[in-house]
Design an enzyme around this catalytic site. Sequence first.
Site, short mmCIF file in Angstrom:
data_model
loop_
_atom_site.label_atom_id
_atom_site.label_comp_id
_atom_site.label_asym_id
_atom_site.label_seq_id
_atom_site.Cartn_x
_atom_site.Cartn_y
_atom_site.Cartn_z
CE LYS A 6 0.77 2.08 3.93
NZ LYS A 6 1.28 3.02 4.59
CG ASP A 132 -0.85 0.62 7.93
OD1 ASP A 132 -1.63 1.56 8.21
OD2 ASP A 132 0.35 0.79 7.64
#
Length: 295
Positions: A6, A132
């Site tokens: 990401k 996350d």
Amino acid sequence: MLAPAKINLSLDVLGRRDDGYHQVSMVMQTIALFDRVHVEEVSRSGVFLSGGSSEAPPDRSNLVYRAAALVLARAGRTGGVAIDLVKNIPVAAGLAGGSSDAAITIKLMNRLLGLGWSLAEMEALAAELGSDVPFLIRGGTALASGRGEQLTALPAAPTFWLVVVKPPFGASTPRVYQALGAPPYPGGQHREGATAKVMAALAAGSYGALIAAVGNDLEQVTIGWHQELQELKEALVRHGCDRALMSGSGPTILGFTEHEDVARQAAQAIEQSAYWSGYGVWVAKTLTEQEGNEG
Ligand code: C5P
């Protein structure tokens, strides 16, 4: 199954909370730079992890191990799983590679063990492993708030290309957050960050507005420690990228462009420069949630 990295299109730090985390508002995006996770059921009970790398060894400290143990415990299963992990995403880079490996482990075990958990149920479990991890259950483009675990889907970003450059050193997320010296949250005052502008650019579907809007409050800390990261940002723009930005708590620097050939040329220029020897360079395009799930 592929586990994507990401990046942050924005990262606003709203303040320091009493629980040791920071309140954030950030736009997250998955990209086509992947680790690979393979899970099999085995007759022995426990988690048997192989592969990984010297920086992400296949032992109990690995987030994949902890994810698998958590799934077995929550599902009340006494059996075992063998997991093989192939690392490609750099570690301690601001790309959430370990978090993605853990998220994909949850998804694979949900399917393999027939647990029938919904995406929301898997996200809740993922939040126990790290801030996350929930985003990486779905991927694509999303707004992450709270400590990063509260997700709202956003319109998919227009497809673009990234030159991903990882310096030969890592960054510790807790150290970077701490060094920011953010005001207490709630309370304190926060200037308007990049997130609102990035969301407006996504709603308009405009790549031009998006690259003008991207920003990361943690850049000042990590670049303050490593001035060469500022030079690296400038080099990426000199070599044709429209904009350059640090991802997460760093130290990875991203160069943005709409064109694959521009990305490859910029990547080659960095790779071939003796000045940047020891820096890892990749080219990756953005992924939609749909594409992520096809991996
Ligand atoms: O949630 P995760 O385990 O990834 O966080 C690691 C550390 O990073 C936290 O213990 C905290 O020090 C810092 N952090 C933070 N605010 C966040 C996310 C992480 O301060 N929103």
